[in-house]
Design a protein around this motif. Sequence first.
Motif, PDB file in Angstrom:
ATOM      1  N   ASP A   1      -4.746   4.118  -2.807  1.00  0.00           N
ATOM      2  CA  ASP A   1      -4.062   3.745  -4.045  1.00  0.00           C
ATOM      3  C   ASP A   1      -4.982   4.034  -5.239  1.00  0.00           C
ATOM      4  O   ASP A   1      -5.242   3.165  -6.047  1.00  0.00           O
ATOM      5  CB  ASP A   1      -3.678   2.259  -3.995  1.00  0.00           C
ATOM      6  CG  ASP A   1      -2.796   1.850  -5.183  1.00  0.00           C
ATOM      7  OD1 ASP A   1      -2.193   2.730  -5.805  1.00  0.00           O
ATOM      8  OD2 ASP A   1      -2.736   0.639  -5.479  1.00  0.00           O
TER       9      ASP A   1
ATOM     10  N   HIS B   1     -13.365   1.262  -4.518  1.00  0.00           N
ATOM     11  CA  HIS B   1     -13.399   0.923  -3.103  1.00  0.00           C
ATOM     12  C   HIS B   1     -14.392   1.842  -2.415  1.00  0.00           C
ATOM     13  O   HIS B   1     -14.227   2.218  -1.274  1.00  0.00           O
ATOM     14  CB  HIS B   1     -12.028   1.172  -2.462  1.00  0.00           C
ATOM     15  CG  HIS B   1     -10.986   0.154  -2.761  1.00  0.00           C
ATOM     16  ND1 HIS B   1     -11.084  -1.152  -2.314  1.00  0.00           N
ATOM     17  CD2 HIS B   1      -9.830   0.227  -3.428  1.00  0.00           C
ATOM     18  CE1 HIS B   1     -10.003  -1.824  -2.701  1.00  0.00           C
ATOM     19  NE2 HIS B   1      -9.230  -1.011  -3.397  1.00  0.00           N
TER      20      HIS B   1
ATOM     21  N   TYR C   1     -10.825   2.551   4.105  1.00  0.00           N
ATOM     22  CA  TYR C   1      -9.707   1.955   3.366  1.00  0.00           C
ATOM     23  C   TYR C   1      -8.430   2.147   4.176  1.00  0.00           C
ATOM     24  O   TYR C   1      -8.132   3.271   4.621  1.00  0.00           O
ATOM     25  CB  TYR C   1      -9.639   2.681   2.022  1.00  0.00           C
ATOM     26  CG  TYR C   1      -8.600   2.186   1.034  1.00  0.00           C
ATOM     27  CD1 TYR C   1      -8.894   1.157   0.150  1.00  0.00           C
ATOM     28  CD2 TYR C   1      -7.336   2.779   0.970  1.00  0.00           C
ATOM     29  CE1 TYR C   1      -7.961   0.730  -0.781  1.00  0.00           C
ATOM     30  CE2 TYR C   1      -6.400   2.349   0.042  1.00  0.00           C
ATOM     31  CZ  TYR C   1      -6.713   1.326  -0.829  1.00  0.00           C
ATOM     32  OH  TYR C   1      -5.790   0.905  -1.751  1.00  0.00           O
TER      33      TYR C   1
ATOM     34  N   GLU D   1      -8.948  -3.916   3.754  1.00  0.00           N
ATOM     35  CA  GLU D   1      -7.596  -4.045   4.305  1.00  0.00           C
ATOM     36  C   GLU D   1      -7.349  -3.128   5.492  1.00  0.00           C
ATOM     37  O   GLU D   1      -6.412  -2.328   5.494  1.00  0.00           O
ATOM     38  CB  GLU D   1      -6.551  -3.762   3.220  1.00  0.00           C
ATOM     39  CG  GLU D   1      -6.499  -4.847   2.179  1.00  0.00           C
ATOM     40  CD  GLU D   1      -5.394  -4.637   1.149  1.00  0.00           C
ATOM     41  OE1 GLU D   1      -4.703  -3.606   1.213  1.00  0.00           O
ATOM     42  OE2 GLU D   1      -5.241  -5.512   0.276  1.00  0.00           O
TER      43      GLU D   1
ATOM     44  N   TYR E   1       3.497  -9.349  -4.159  1.00  0.00           N
ATOM     45  CA  TYR E   1       4.149  -8.657  -3.042  1.00  0.00           C
ATOM     46  C   TYR E   1       4.937  -9.646  -2.183  1.00  0.00           C
ATOM     47  O   TYR E   1       5.880  -9.262  -1.508  1.00  0.00           O
ATOM     48  CB  TYR E   1       3.123  -7.905  -2.177  1.00  0.00           C
ATOM     49  CG  TYR E   1       2.513  -6.717  -2.878  1.00  0.00           C
ATOM     50  CD1 TYR E   1       3.307  -5.703  -3.397  1.00  0.00           C
ATOM     51  CD2 TYR E   1       1.135  -6.595  -3.029  1.00  0.00           C
ATOM     52  CE1 TYR E   1       2.751  -4.613  -4.047  1.00  0.00           C
ATOM     53  CE2 TYR E   1       0.570  -5.507  -3.676  1.00  0.00           C
ATOM     54  CZ  TYR E   1       1.391  -4.519  -4.185  1.00  0.00           C
ATOM     55  OH  TYR E   1       0.841  -3.438  -4.834  1.00  0.00           O
TER      56      TYR E   1
ATOM     57  N   GLU F   1      -9.298  -9.964  -3.649  1.00  0.00           N
ATOM     58  CA  GLU F   1      -8.265  -9.383  -4.523  1.00  0.00           C
ATOM     59  C   GLU F   1      -7.112 -10.355  -4.664  1.00  0.00           C
ATOM     60  O   GLU F   1      -6.734 -11.034  -3.706  1.00  0.00           O
ATOM     61  CB  GLU F   1      -7.668  -8.101  -3.929  1.00  0.00           C
ATOM     62  CG  GLU F   1      -8.477  -6.865  -4.165  1.00  0.00           C
ATOM     63  CD  GLU F   1      -7.870  -5.631  -3.518  1.00  0.00           C
ATOM     64  OE1 GLU F   1      -6.631  -5.468  -3.536  1.00  0.00           O
ATOM     65  OE2 GLU F   1      -8.661  -4.825  -2.996  1.00  0.00           O
TER      66      GLU F   1
ATOM     67  N   LYS G   1      -2.108  -3.258 -12.806  1.00  0.00           N
ATOM     68  CA  LYS G   1      -2.531  -4.645 -12.544  1.00  0.00           C
ATOM     69  C   LYS G   1      -3.751  -5.029 -13.374  1.00  0.00           C
ATOM     70  O   LYS G   1      -4.305  -6.114 -13.211  1.00  0.00           O
ATOM     71  CB  LYS G   1      -2.808  -4.856 -11.055  1.00  0.00           C
ATOM     72  CG  LYS G   1      -1.548  -4.723 -10.203  1.00  0.00           C
ATOM     73  CD  LYS G   1      -1.704  -5.264  -8.808  1.00  0.00           C
ATOM     74  CE  LYS G   1      -0.461  -5.010  -7.984  1.00  0.00           C
ATOM     75  NZ  LYS G   1      -0.234  -3.584  -7.645  1.00  0.00           N
TER      76      LYS G   1
HETATM   77  C1  GCB Z   1      -4.669  -3.783  -2.446  1.00  0.00           C
HETATM   78  C2  GCB Z   1      -5.669  -2.689  -2.356  1.00  0.00           C
HETATM   79  C3  GCB Z   1      -5.900  -2.016  -3.691  1.00  0.00           C
HETATM   80  C4  GCB Z   1      -4.536  -1.763  -4.337  1.00  0.00           C
HETATM   81  C5  GCB Z   1      -3.905  -3.100  -4.619  1.00  0.00           C
HETATM   82  C6  GCB Z   1      -2.514  -2.996  -5.236  1.00  0.00           C
HETATM   83  O1  GCB Z   1      -4.597  -4.653  -1.647  1.00  0.00           O
HETATM   84  O2  GCB Z   1      -6.876  -3.120  -1.810  1.00  0.00           O
HETATM   85  O3  GCB Z   1      -6.605  -0.839  -3.501  1.00  0.00           O
HETATM   86  O4  GCB Z   1      -4.647  -0.999  -5.484  1.00  0.00           O
HETATM   87  O5  GCB Z   1      -3.761  -3.793  -3.436  1.00  0.00           O
HETATM   88  O6  GCB Z   1      -2.405  -2.881  -6.430  1.00  0.00           O
HETATM   89  O7  GCB Z   1      -1.550  -3.052  -4.479  1.00  0.00           O
END
Ligand code: GCB
Length: 611
Positions: free
Chosen positions: A198, A365, A390, A429, A491, A515, A583
């Motif tokens: 991501d 990351h 990752y 993750e 989420y 996070e 975010k």
């Molecule tokens: C996560 C990931 C991160 C993503 C984030 C997201 O859990 O570790 O790399 O960017 O969520 O924004 O969904």
Amino acid sequence: MNISFRFLHKWLSIALMVFMLTNAYSQAPLITNINARQTMSLNGQWEYIVDPYETGFYGYRWTERNEKDREAYWNSDKPDNKTDRKEHGYTAKNSLRVPGDWNSQAEKFLYYEGTVWYKRSFDYKKQTNGNRFFLYFGAVNYKADVYLNGKKLGSHKGGFTPFNFEIPDTLLKGKDNFLVVKVDNRRYKDEVPTINTDWWNYGGITRDVLIAEVPQQFILDYSLQLKKNTANEIEGWVKFNVPVNDKLTIEIPDLKWKKEIQVNGDMVSFSDMIAGIELWSPEKPVLYKVKIQTAGNSITDKIGFRNIEVRGFSIFLNEKPVFLRGICIHEEIPQQGRRAYSSADARQLLLQAKSLSANMVRLAHYPHNENMTRMADSLGLLVWSEIPVYWTIEFSNPEVLVKAKTQLSEMITRDRNRASIIIWSVGNETPVHEARTKFMKELLSEARRLDGSRLVSAALEVHLEKGVSVVDDPLGEFTDMVAVNEYIGWYAGLPSSIKNVQWQIKYNKPFFISETGAETLSGFHGDSLTRWSEEYQEWFYKEQVAMFKRLPPNFSGVSPWILNDFRSPRRNNPTFQRGWNNKGLLDHQGKKKKAFYVLKKYYDEIKRKTD
Ligand code: GCB
């Protein structure tokens, strides 16, 4: 097969191996603290050829070109005479800034993934006869094949860690050296990271390029730190490139401390009592000038001394429990949609973190550039540093494990003297299954083997069972702290659901939320139930903070996701994302969103209580 044929066959394979090895010099052990060496920078404009078909590397039968092939892009692009046919060429009209990603430098590169050849000519005046030369790259994403004056120096894989090749004395000319780097940023399943991430896959020579000139025998690497559980004993070691027979002096002038050691070999360890050390901390990031010297070589560094350890279920910094007021950061300058690389970039990002009243940053990351960790040392920010293991890496593939270990070792080797770094993270993750847990355990042991002085961890996942957030990833047994990413209210459910969350954490260790976050388009307003509005994110943070306050006493900190909005090709909502993961607590322009102030208020309260 008769005996003599077998013998011939074996002899030929050995000859072939020797031929291959002598045609590419291999990667040399990493020279640390590169900026303190005698160096010449090769940063600047480099000419390039975009080569999506890899024509410069493979002939039309798709076999690798041999070193002298005139059509190989590492060889001269100038026609010998007017009849000569050349189908490639470097020109100042096509040039890219180094260091820098290519994506942000021209519109045609925005989404480009493939091969780009970089070329730079340079003159080099040798300082002293008999010295050795190394070509050093801060990082190239992802694969680099490096050629100097038509000879291959070597290759490197891994987009975020440094590497260097020795340049044979006879190869380095005084005038007009022809340096070519083939850079390939395509994503593959069996690489680290793998295909799916991501974040933006910025390609290019993204960090500094230097030639380092060192004596025949030189200080390659060293470690200097406070001995665990002491406040006045320093221990360390110094490594040389070859065995030496010499006197070594290590000195910290401001502490009036100097140690002389006779070295016979390529490594020496030491420890000593030193009076009056002021310990490094985020409140007072004291760094001492350290001088390491032999008759023929000397190097200086700035090093802080501090203790970090887990006691019971808390993290202790210099004998005091510390709460990590963190924030995650990508290595990106959103204002220009580009990779961050310079000291000024590091200052911008880390000062933003400080303005949030953070005392810690999670550098996500992948290993960020050395300017970041050095700036964290001098600004006083604790650091979580991570390798890009990752999501769904090929955990059953032993070659992938080697790739991950290599990146881990390059990260630790570069940064082991940074007081700011307190946590090495081996991934983010990763899905729970046997092969993965075995893979991750190996990385944790490797991190401990390379550096037993810091905490090791990984960002794990949490799962919901009947409204209860369960943390029971078997890897939690092997990490020093249990760190999880949770997105309850983004989420999973709405922020209202955060109120009723119960936690079930299997491990009695420091618990860290690595996070949490919600997305909002800066400047878009609505009521708090309107997705993407600043009010939704603000509400989310308010509920999260209220939940943090209800967590058990082993709750040791949090690094929400994320400081700034960042580019991501996965984010395709045409109104609210447009290729950005929003975010951030700050937007693309560095403007603070409403949620920023919620987190800052929480951090200020903690700060008042603990500082
Ligand atoms: C996560 C990931 C991160 C993503 C984030 C997201 O859990 O570790 O790399 O960017 O969520 O924004 O969904």
